[in-house]
Design an enzyme around this catalytic site. Structure first.
Site, PDB file in Angstrom:
ATOM      1  N   SER A  13       0.934  -1.313   0.026  1.00 36.78           N
ATOM      2  CA  SER A  13       0.137   0.048  -0.041  1.00 36.78           C
ATOM      3  C   SER A  13       0.883   1.354   0.081  1.00 36.78           C
ATOM      4  O   SER A  13       0.549   2.290  -0.725  1.00 36.78           O
ATOM      5  CB  SER A  13      -1.002   0.213   1.280  1.00 36.78           C
ATOM      6  OG  SER A  13      -0.135   0.334   2.428  1.00 36.78           O
ATOM      7  N   MET A  86       9.645  -6.388   5.898  1.00 37.24           N
ATOM      8  CA  MET A  86       9.564  -6.977   7.346  1.00 37.24           C
ATOM      9  C   MET A  86      10.794  -7.911   7.701  1.00 37.24           C
ATOM     10  O   MET A  86      10.647  -8.984   8.326  1.00 37.24           O
ATOM     11  CB  MET A  86       8.203  -7.809   7.614  1.00 37.24           C
ATOM     12  CG  MET A  86       7.106  -7.034   7.251  1.00 37.24           C
ATOM     13  SD  MET A  86       6.802  -5.641   8.304  1.00 37.24           S
ATOM     14  CE  MET A  86       6.815  -6.414   9.802  1.00 37.24           C
ATOM     15  N   ARG A  87      11.861  -7.391   7.426  1.00 36.17           N
ATOM     16  CA  ARG A  87      13.130  -7.967   7.908  1.00 36.17           C
ATOM     17  C   ARG A  87      14.123  -6.973   8.411  1.00 36.17           C
ATOM     18  O   ARG A  87      14.158  -6.005   7.999  1.00 36.17           O
ATOM     19  CB  ARG A  87      13.950  -8.627   6.636  1.00 36.17           C
ATOM     20  CG  ARG A  87      13.230  -9.623   5.801  1.00 36.17           C
ATOM     21  CD  ARG A  87      12.851 -11.146   6.740  1.00 36.17           C
ATOM     22  NE  ARG A  87      14.036 -11.567   6.948  1.00 36.17           N
ATOM     23  CZ  ARG A  87      14.203 -12.534   7.363  1.00 36.17           C
ATOM     24  NH1 ARG A  87      13.122 -13.036   8.392  1.00 36.17           N
ATOM     25  NH2 ARG A  87      15.418 -13.294   8.074  1.00 36.17           N
ATOM     26  N   ILE A  88      14.553  -7.334   9.503  1.00 35.94           N
ATOM     27  CA  ILE A  88      15.624  -6.616  10.374  1.00 35.94           C
ATOM     28  C   ILE A  88      16.978  -6.631   9.693  1.00 35.94           C
ATOM     29  O   ILE A  88      17.500  -7.493   9.560  1.00 35.94           O
ATOM     30  CB  ILE A  88      15.710  -7.061  11.702  1.00 35.94           C
ATOM     31  CG1 ILE A  88      14.343  -6.728  12.688  1.00 35.94           C
ATOM     32  CG2 ILE A  88      16.633  -5.871  12.516  1.00 35.94           C
ATOM     33  CD1 ILE A  88      14.281  -7.358  13.989  1.00 35.94           C
ATOM     34  N   HIS A 105       7.299   3.873   9.969  1.00 34.32           N
ATOM     35  CA  HIS A 105       7.034   3.068  11.096  1.00 34.32           C
ATOM     36  C   HIS A 105       5.735   3.466  11.532  1.00 34.32           C
ATOM     37  O   HIS A 105       5.546   4.730  11.839  1.00 34.32           O
ATOM     38  CB  HIS A 105       8.094   3.041  12.250  1.00 34.32           C
ATOM     39  CG  HIS A 105       7.817   2.124  13.240  1.00 34.32           C
ATOM     40  ND1 HIS A 105       7.767   0.789  13.456  1.00 34.32           N
ATOM     41  CD2 HIS A 105       7.211   2.571  14.588  1.00 34.32           C
ATOM     42  CE1 HIS A 105       7.752   0.398  14.471  1.00 34.32           C
ATOM     43  NE2 HIS A 105       7.154   1.325  15.269  1.00 34.32           N
ATOM     44  N   LEU A 140      17.205  -0.858  16.028  1.00 27.81           N
ATOM     45  CA  LEU A 140      15.836  -1.045  15.393  1.00 27.81           C
ATOM     46  C   LEU A 140      14.863   0.141  15.792  1.00 27.81           C
ATOM     47  O   LEU A 140      14.717   0.677  17.003  1.00 27.81           O
ATOM     48  CB  LEU A 140      15.277  -2.143  16.328  1.00 27.81           C
ATOM     49  CG  LEU A 140      13.625  -2.753  15.900  1.00 27.81           C
ATOM     50  CD1 LEU A 140      13.941  -3.180  14.201  1.00 27.81           C
ATOM     51  CD2 LEU A 140      13.261  -3.814  16.723  1.00 27.81           C
ATOM     52  N   ASP A 141      14.121   0.605  14.677  1.00 25.25           N
ATOM     53  CA  ASP A 141      13.435   1.765  14.405  1.00 25.25           C
ATOM     54  C   ASP A 141      13.806   3.148  15.446  1.00 25.25           C
ATOM     55  O   ASP A 141      13.007   3.616  16.322  1.00 25.25           O
ATOM     56  CB  ASP A 141      12.017   1.296  15.152  1.00 25.25           C
ATOM     57  CG  ASP A 141      11.207   0.095  14.335  1.00 25.25           C
ATOM     58  OD1 ASP A 141      11.481   0.124  13.098  1.00 25.25           O
ATOM     59  OD2 ASP A 141      10.503  -0.724  14.947  1.00 25.25           O
TER      60      ASP A 141
END
Length: 208
Positions: A13, A86-88, A105, A140-141
């Protein structure tokens, strides 16, 4: 013309919103780690080249990322856009494309990093929720924030209603953040990004 590579894992999307924005750039490729990602069909319908690198075909993260990085690099991107990827990513991959990986995010970072952000926001009883476009760092994020959009959390919200309200703002601010990068409006200052141009969405708090 600058070149963008987009990484996806699912429905696409945000990919669609980026394509709809008609950015002054070439979408060099859309790459997915998931062969069943619906976003692949979106890209192909738009005439964008695609590639699939299934992470499950590799024995470990390092070998998957080595192939992914080489594939990305083959397109000579100015910017790597994560649109529901959807992979770190590991530190080695991120350093290879330092300050050239942008992500969105579904929370107002640094609140609610990771997954299940809407459920966690409702559980914590926050009154304002939203989304964040940021540059990716090994944490992360966590990385220099480009733009955030905030929406109210309403008394009768469930995860689905709240997610839909946030997703609408994702589709609004992500293409704009990419446009700022392309036209040179973003400047790094340590862990901060300054924006020399911007505009506000009429039905959300957006900063800048």
């Amino acid at each position: 013309m600058k070149r963008i590579v987009i990484l996806i894992s699912g429905r696409g999307s945000n990919l669609q919103s980026i394509l709809d924005a008609k950015l002054d750039a070439q979408i060099a490729a859309v790459i997915s780690n998931n062969p069943a990602a619906r976003g692949i069909d979106i890209a192909r319908s738009a005439g964008v080249g695609t590639a699939v690198i299934d992470h499950r075909a590799f024995p470990d993260r390092a070998s998957f990322e080595a192939v992914l990085a080489d594939k990305v690099n083959s397109y000579r991107p100015d910017l790597l856009v994560l649109a529901g990827f959807m992979r770190i990513l590991t530190e080695g991959f991120i350093k290879r494309f330092k300050n050239r990986i942008m992500n969105i995010h579904p929370s107002l970072l640094p609140a609610f990093p990771g997954v299940d952000t809407h459920r966690r926001a409702l559980h914590e009883g926050v009154r304002i929720h939203g989304c964040t476009v940021h540059f990716v760092t090994p944490d992360l994020d966590h990385g220099p924030i480009v733009v955030q959009a905030a929406v109210p959390v309403l008394p009768d919200d469930d995860e689905e209603r709240l997610a839909a309200r946030v997703l609408e703002q994702e589709h609004r601010i992500y293409p704009e953040a990419i446009r700022w990068y392309l036209d040179g409006s973003l400047k790094f200052d340590g862990n901060r990004v300054t924006v020399s141009a911007g505009r506000s969405a009429p039905d959300a708090m957006v900063c800048p």
